[in-house]
Design an enzyme around this catalytic site. Structure first.
Site, PDB file in Angstrom:
ATOM      1  N   GLU A 279       0.832  -1.217   0.000  1.00 48.97           N
ATOM      2  CA  GLU A 279       0.000   0.000   0.000  1.00 48.97           C
ATOM      3  C   GLU A 279       0.858   1.256   0.000  1.00 48.97           C
ATOM      4  O   GLU A 279       1.817   1.353   0.771  1.00 48.97           O
ATOM      5  CB  GLU A 279      -0.874   0.045   1.267  1.00 48.97           C
ATOM      6  CG  GLU A 279      -1.904  -1.043   1.377  1.00 48.97           C
ATOM      7  CD  GLU A 279      -2.832  -0.829   2.571  1.00 48.97           C
ATOM      8  OE1 GLU A 279      -3.851  -1.522   2.638  1.00 48.97           O
ATOM      9  OE2 GLU A 279      -2.534   0.015   3.446  1.00 48.97           O
ATOM     10  N   ARG A 296      -1.931 -11.101   2.322  1.00 48.80           N
ATOM     11  CA  ARG A 296      -3.082 -11.995   2.095  1.00 48.80           C
ATOM     12  C   ARG A 296      -3.701 -11.681   0.732  1.00 48.80           C
ATOM     13  O   ARG A 296      -3.327 -10.694   0.095  1.00 48.80           O
ATOM     14  CB  ARG A 296      -4.146 -11.724   3.164  1.00 48.80           C
ATOM     15  CG  ARG A 296      -4.592 -10.262   3.127  1.00 48.80           C
ATOM     16  CD  ARG A 296      -5.808  -9.954   3.971  1.00 48.80           C
ATOM     17  NE  ARG A 296      -6.305  -8.603   3.707  1.00 48.80           N
ATOM     18  CZ  ARG A 296      -5.877  -7.496   4.284  1.00 48.80           C
ATOM     19  NH1 ARG A 296      -4.914  -7.538   5.187  1.00 48.80           N
ATOM     20  NH2 ARG A 296      -6.394  -6.316   3.961  1.00 48.80           N
TER      21      ARG A 296
END
Ligand code: MV4
Length: 452
Positions: A279, A296
């Site tokens: 991110e 994930r």
């Protein structure tokens, strides 16, 4: 046909992601085991899997987060791998280690990878070491208020306090002055302690009008690592993503390449394996800064699937089985556009969940329309779990086409008996700011008063 990669996969999750994984396994010739709480007895994942094992009462702590129950279910059914989905145990390093100890493949990165990225200040240190751009801030947790004040002074206000063991939107607090910092630090820290079992906080310069852009990576166990481009997740509400798209309307090929390069540097630094998301915050000048890495499969993975043509869950299973990536970076070409709307059982005005029985359910369709959902007519939306009942994903040649397709699909979507955010999505999609892609993370906060 060649032998399947695993004999039997247990899906340690519920809802749409459980269905998503079961479908991928079955297409790959792999048997599936669903686990479910007593409240989920009538859930589709239970019906669609080859076998199902009840793992406890409704409360997640006693069922979907119950490691002993889940490993026992894997043991008695003879599962040779576990897919954790997202949420629940997906980023629990202890669980990944216990799977290994039980000779069960955890379909995800190594426990070490989960640990390295789960500690958000450790992730910052690794990113810095790897030459990935960071916002000014501390590289480890602060010892208390005095050190926080000292660091904030160096960084300059506004700053943002973040939980070292946090992630997502929990345990974060924006601070504009020393007074504010002194009066809020202890409260925010103890909130983090309650939420994550660790009150440690770190300090970062607050970026005031950013966009949230994340890079999807795919890595195998042989050192091959590629970027599948970005997703723009700027449209959030109380740190819950609502709508995601790929590509990001603010990206160009050059920015995509440098952000991808940064994401892959981080992956190389920890020998990352399996799928992951790095991110970034992007400021008004299009500088980008590493925020955190999610180890994930994410809720919003379908928009990447639509624009790359890759099945990320299958790739995840292949990577976990030790297969070599079958695609090269040069083969990834993003030329179309995809948008996802999360469909929640909620009262969008009051921002409250809206559980209850669905009394009518009709799905949209047509070319480039995908629905990943797990509910059906007469299904009872439960109060115990996340309010997301499905995801509506569209795929079209351009952003404008994708917006038109999403608006049409939302118009066709019928859910009765409970409140949903479908009407709210329609408002977002018809707003000038969204259509012009001229918004930041505050878009919904500013947009909401006009909606009500
Ligand atoms: C930030 C930030 C600005 N500056 N960090 C929110 C979720 C979590 N992943 C981190 N988040 C943010 N971190 C710095 N240094 C902005 C966000 C952020 C946000 C902040 C306030 C209100 C809405 C937001 C939506 C997305 C991201």
């Amino acid at each position: 046909m060649s032998a399947p990669l695993f004999r039997k996969v247990l899906i340690a999750n519920r809802g749409e992601i459980a269905l998503r994984v079961i479908r991928a396994c079955r297409e790959m010739g792999i048997s599936t085991v669903a686990v479910y709480s007593t409240a989920d007895e009538h859930s589709l994942h239970v019906k669609l899997a080859d076998e199902a094992v009840c793992i406890g009462p409704p409360r997640a702590k006693l069922s979907y987060l119950n490691i002993a129950s889940i490993l026992s279910a894997a043991d008695i059914t003879g599962a040779d791998a576990i897919h954790p989905g997202y949420g629940f145990l997906s980023e629990n390093a202890e669980f990944a280690k216990l799977c290994q100890a039980c000779k069960i493949t955890f379909i995800g990165p190594s426990a070490a990878n989960i640990e390295e990225m789960g500690d958000k200040t450790r992730a910052r240190r690794i990113a810095r070491e790897a030459g990935v751009p960071l916002l000014p801030g501390t590289l480890s947790a602060v010892s208390g208020i005095e050190e926080a004040v000292e660091e904030a002074e160096k960084i300059g206000y506004p700053i943002i306090l973040k939980a070292a063991a946090g992630g997502g939107g929990k345990g974060i607090h924006v601070v504009y002055s020393e007074d504010q910092l002194r009066s809020s630090f202890e409260r925010v820290s103890s909130e983090a302690g309650a939420a994550f079992g660790n009150p440690a906080m770190y300090v970062e310069k607050y970026c005031e009008h950013p966009r949230h852009v994340e890079i999807q990576v795919l890595c195998d166990k042989h050192g091959n690592r590629i970027s599948l481009g970005e997703r723009d997740c700027t449209i959030q509400r109380r740190h819950q993503k609502m709508l995601e798209e790929s590509p990001s309307p603010i990206m160009d090929q050059k920015l995509r390449e440098s952000m991808s390069k940064a994401a892959l540097k981080l992956c190389h630094a920890v020998k990352y394996e399996n799928v992951g998301t790095v991110e970034f915050l992007v400021d008004e000048k299009k500088n980008f800064y590493f925020m955190e890495m999610n180890t994930r499969i994410q809720v919003e993975h379908p928009v990447t699937e639509m624009v790359t043509g890759l099945d990320l869950v299958k790739e995840q299973i292949r990577a976990a089985a030790g297969k070599t990536l079958k695609i090269k970076q040069s083969e990834i070409k993003i030329i179309s556009h995809s948008i996802e709307c999360r469909i929640n059982a909620e009262d969008s005005e009051r921002l409250a969940p809206s559980p209850g029985t669905i009394t009518a359910y009709h799905l949209p369709g047509g070319m480039g329309v995908r629905v990943d959902s797990f509910v059906y007519d007469q299904y009872k939306v439960l109060p115990y779990y996340d309010s997301m009942i499905g995801k509506l994903i569209v795929h079209a040649p351009t952003r404008a086409d994708a917006i038109a397709k999403m608006r049409q699909a939302l118009d066709e979507f019928v859910v009765e008996g409970i409140k949903t955010n479908i009407a709210f999505h329609k408002k977002i999609l018809s707003s000038k700011k969204f259509r012009e892609a001229s918004y930041d993370t505050h878009f919904l906060e500013e947009f909401l008063p006009k909606y009500e």
